[in-house]
Design a protein around this motif. Structure first.
Motif, PDB file in Angstrom:
ATOM      1  N   GLU A 201      20.930  -6.810  15.629  1.00  0.00           N
ATOM      2  CA  GLU A 201      22.336  -7.171  15.453  1.00  0.00           C
ATOM      3  C   GLU A 201      23.202  -5.918  15.257  1.00  0.00           C
ATOM      4  N   LEU A 202      22.769  -5.010  14.387  1.00  0.00           N
ATOM      5  CA  LEU A 202      23.571  -3.801  14.124  1.00  0.00           C
ATOM      6  C   LEU A 202      23.589  -2.866  15.333  1.00  0.00           C
ATOM      7  N   THR A 203      22.468  -2.820  16.060  1.00  0.00           N
ATOM      8  CA  THR A 203      22.431  -2.003  17.278  1.00  0.00           C
ATOM      9  C   THR A 203      23.418  -2.548  18.299  1.00  0.00           C
ATOM     10  N   SER A 204      23.490  -3.883  18.418  1.00  0.00           N
ATOM     11  CA  SER A 204      24.426  -4.490  19.372  1.00  0.00           C
ATOM     12  C   SER A 204      25.880  -4.231  18.963  1.00  0.00           C
ATOM     13  N   ARG A 205      26.093  -3.912  17.694  1.00  0.00           N
ATOM     14  CA  ARG A 205      27.450  -3.569  17.240  1.00  0.00           C
ATOM     15  C   ARG A 205      27.745  -2.076  17.411  1.00  0.00           C
ATOM     16  N   GLY A 206      26.817  -1.340  17.968  1.00  0.00           N
ATOM     17  CA  GLY A 206      27.077   0.073  18.272  1.00  0.00           C
ATOM     18  C   GLY A 206      26.549   1.067  17.256  1.00  0.00           C
ATOM     19  N   TYR A 207      25.841   0.583  16.251  1.00  0.00           N
ATOM     20  CA  TYR A 207      25.287   1.509  15.262  1.00  0.00           C
ATOM     21  C   TYR A 207      23.903   1.994  15.673  1.00  0.00           C
ATOM     22  N   THR A 208      23.570   3.191  15.221  1.00  0.00           N
ATOM     23  CA  THR A 208      22.236   3.741  15.465  1.00  0.00           C
ATOM     24  C   THR A 208      21.416   3.569  14.192  1.00  0.00           C
ATOM     25  N   ILE A 209      20.286   2.908  14.340  1.00  0.00           N
ATOM     26  CA  ILE A 209      19.496   2.559  13.154  1.00  0.00           C
ATOM     27  C   ILE A 209      18.149   3.270  13.181  1.00  0.00           C
ATOM     28  N   GLY A 210      17.744   3.756  12.025  1.00  0.00           N
ATOM     29  CA  GLY A 210      16.396   4.291  11.844  1.00  0.00           C
ATOM     30  C   GLY A 210      15.674   3.442  10.819  1.00  0.00           C
ATOM     31  N   THR A 211      14.372   3.300  10.949  1.00  0.00           N
ATOM     32  CA  THR A 211      13.640   2.481   9.978  1.00  0.00           C
ATOM     33  C   THR A 211      12.477   3.262   9.374  1.00  0.00           C
ATOM     34  N   ILE A 212      12.109   2.861   8.173  1.00  0.00           N
ATOM     35  CA  ILE A 212      10.905   3.412   7.535  1.00  0.00           C
ATOM     36  C   ILE A 212      10.023   2.235   7.112  1.00  0.00           C
ATOM     37  N   LYS A 213       8.809   2.228   7.588  1.00  0.00           N
ATOM     38  CA  LYS A 213       7.844   1.203   7.201  1.00  0.00           C
ATOM     39  C   LYS A 213       6.918   1.792   6.157  1.00  0.00           C
ATOM     40  N   HIS A 214       6.895   1.190   4.986  1.00  0.00           N
ATOM     41  CA  HIS A 214       6.037   1.686   3.923  1.00  0.00           C
ATOM     42  C   HIS A 214       4.695   0.969   3.979  1.00  0.00           C
ATOM     43  N   ASP A 215       3.638   1.724   4.221  1.00  0.00           N
ATOM     44  CA  ASP A 215       2.302   1.131   4.254  1.00  0.00           C
ATOM     45  C   ASP A 215       1.511   1.654   3.082  1.00  0.00           C
ATOM     46  N   VAL A 216       1.551   0.914   1.986  1.00  0.00           N
ATOM     47  CA  VAL A 216       0.905   1.411   0.765  1.00  0.00           C
ATOM     48  C   VAL A 216      -0.590   1.617   0.938  1.00  0.00           C
ATOM     49  N   HIS A 217      -1.194   0.882   1.855  1.00  0.00           N
ATOM     50  CA  HIS A 217      -2.643   1.015   2.035  1.00  0.00           C
ATOM     51  C   HIS A 217      -2.999   1.963   3.183  1.00  0.00           C
ATOM     52  N   GLY A 218      -1.995   2.666   3.696  1.00  0.00           N
ATOM     53  CA  GLY A 218      -2.256   3.552   4.833  1.00  0.00           C
ATOM     54  C   GLY A 218      -2.079   2.793   6.137  1.00  0.00           C
ATOM     55  N   PHE A 219      -2.046   3.542   7.224  1.00  0.00           N
ATOM     56  CA  PHE A 219      -1.819   2.904   8.522  1.00  0.00           C
ATOM     57  C   PHE A 219      -2.616   3.618   9.595  1.00  0.00           C
ATOM     58  N   GLU A 220      -2.834   2.933  10.662  1.00  0.00           N
ATOM     59  CA  GLU A 220      -3.427   3.548  11.846  1.00  0.00           C
ATOM     60  C   GLU A 220      -2.376   3.533  12.937  1.00  0.00           C
ATOM     61  N   ILE A 221      -2.198   4.647  13.593  1.00  0.00           N
ATOM     62  CA  ILE A 221      -1.212   4.643  14.669  1.00  0.00           C
ATOM     63  C   ILE A 221      -1.832   5.174  15.944  1.00  0.00           C
ATOM     64  N   ASP A 222      -2.823   6.005  15.792  1.00  0.00           N
ATOM     65  CA  ASP A 222      -3.377   6.661  16.952  1.00  0.00           C
ATOM     66  C   ASP A 222      -4.776   6.100  17.173  1.00  0.00           C
ATOM     67  N   TYR A 223      -5.185   6.016  18.408  1.00  0.00           N
ATOM     68  CA  TYR A 223      -6.433   5.321  18.671  1.00  0.00           C
ATOM     69  C   TYR A 223      -7.516   6.238  19.190  1.00  0.00           C
TER      70      TYR A 223
END
Lengths: 220, 220
Positions: A25-47
């Motif tokens: 919704e905010l992107t469609s209104r012209g704003y640029t959004i960044g997000t942070i996902k908090h993974d308290v138990h750690g995360f896998e991103i690369d395979y």
């Protein structure tokens, strides 16, 4: 510092779903959004088997992938970075940062409560609670309760409070500062003076032209 | 600027394998290594259905994942960032950056040539060619030819030329600078003066204590 808000809620309450809708919704209104996902138990991103995974496994502390239109960074840290540090280092060019998680951090929060998961608020007494997004009607006079699917309503609230039609350019002339790993907040007057002094010094240096966006890093 | 070298070679020549061995060898010698993988055709790092993937798909320009011990950043860019920019923004705290790819960039290069793939050098006339790692014996007087599996030999060469027992602290007191998106190289004397002037200003500010590592970002 980029304005930052948090979407919090119990596991399975629908944080990611709400965040997706608000970002869209905010992107469609012209704003640029960044997000942070908090993974308290750690995360896998690369395979396993991928080149970047192999770089990392070999011992590289930081691996960067770069291609047309996109880049990625995977980095070991000794201690978990707080969102303020992440924002400074990686998200300074967006209009708004939305975090998923960080219920203990002092950012304005939207708590998601879904009947199927729980009927109780986690952050009911948190002074940073900005709104409740729920399929239950909470009777609170101090905090607005919005329907869990009403991304437009929540976006309106965020826009009014944090964006005020003042995209990135609205932060012009200010200096963000990290000293010995800690973010330093300066009074606006001091901040402006520091920014102007640095700009003034750079103006006279070869190759700097008319300095607007400046990044400086000093070690030691 | 962090010392940077490139491992280049034809597709399938064994760039990643050699890079892995060199990273492991230099890491075992106590150096901190960062790597950049150049994917000219783009890359996939995040997988369908993951929360970070959902954030990105919803329209977030930058997505950060943060957990204990590790963080990751996935970022849209309008134009591909050159390695110098990536190094400045993401890899300033390592002793050495090793890139996989970037045969056209002006970094000292190690070209990998494997008989099974090709017997010809790609960068034979490149003045930045530092060494050849191959299972063929190239007769060159100007450039050392090392066995493709001799990671120790290549690490020795890199250590002697670029590391000289001078880990990160060896760069102390210098300012790295980006103005309006471009990296600026200053003469050492000017650089030192700028670093000292900024440190001096910060010293007198509340909360800055004795400023050593400094990051400043100014917009507008």
């Amino acid at each position: 510092m980029t304005p930052t808000i948090s979407i919090v809620g119990r596991s399975g309450s629908g944080k990611t779903t709400l965040l997706e809708k608000i970002v869209a919704e905010l992107t469609s209104r012209g704003y640029t959004i960044g997000t942070i996902k908090h993974d308290v138990h750690g995360f896998e991103i690369d395979y396993e088997g991928k080149d970047s995974w192999r770089h990392k496994r070999a011992g590289a502390k930081i691996v960067v992938l770069s291609g047309p239109g996109k880049l990625a960074v995977i980095k070991d840290v000794d201690e978990e970075w707080p969102p303020s540090r992440l924002g400074f280092s990686f998200l300074d060019e967006v209009d708004l940062i939305i975090t998923e998680g960080y219920k203990k951090a002092g950012y304005p929060k939207i708590e998601v409560v879904r009947k199927a998961t729980s009927t109780k608020l986690m952050c009911g007494k948190d002074k940073h609670l900005l709104a409740i997004a729920s399929d239950i009607k909470f009777k609170r006079r101090d905090v607005p309760c919005v329907d869990i699917n009403d991304a437009k309503g929540i976006a309106n609230l965020i826009e009014k409070r944090f964006l005020q039609k003042q995209p990135v350019s609205g932060r012009s002339g200010k200096a963000d500062l990290i000293v010995n790993g800690k973010q330093i907040t300066l009074k606006p007057f001091i901040n402006g003076m520091l920014a102007e002094a640095i700009k003034g010094m750079l103006k006279s240096l070869k190759g700097c032209g008319s300095p607007k966006d400046i990044e400086i890093r000093i070690r030691g």
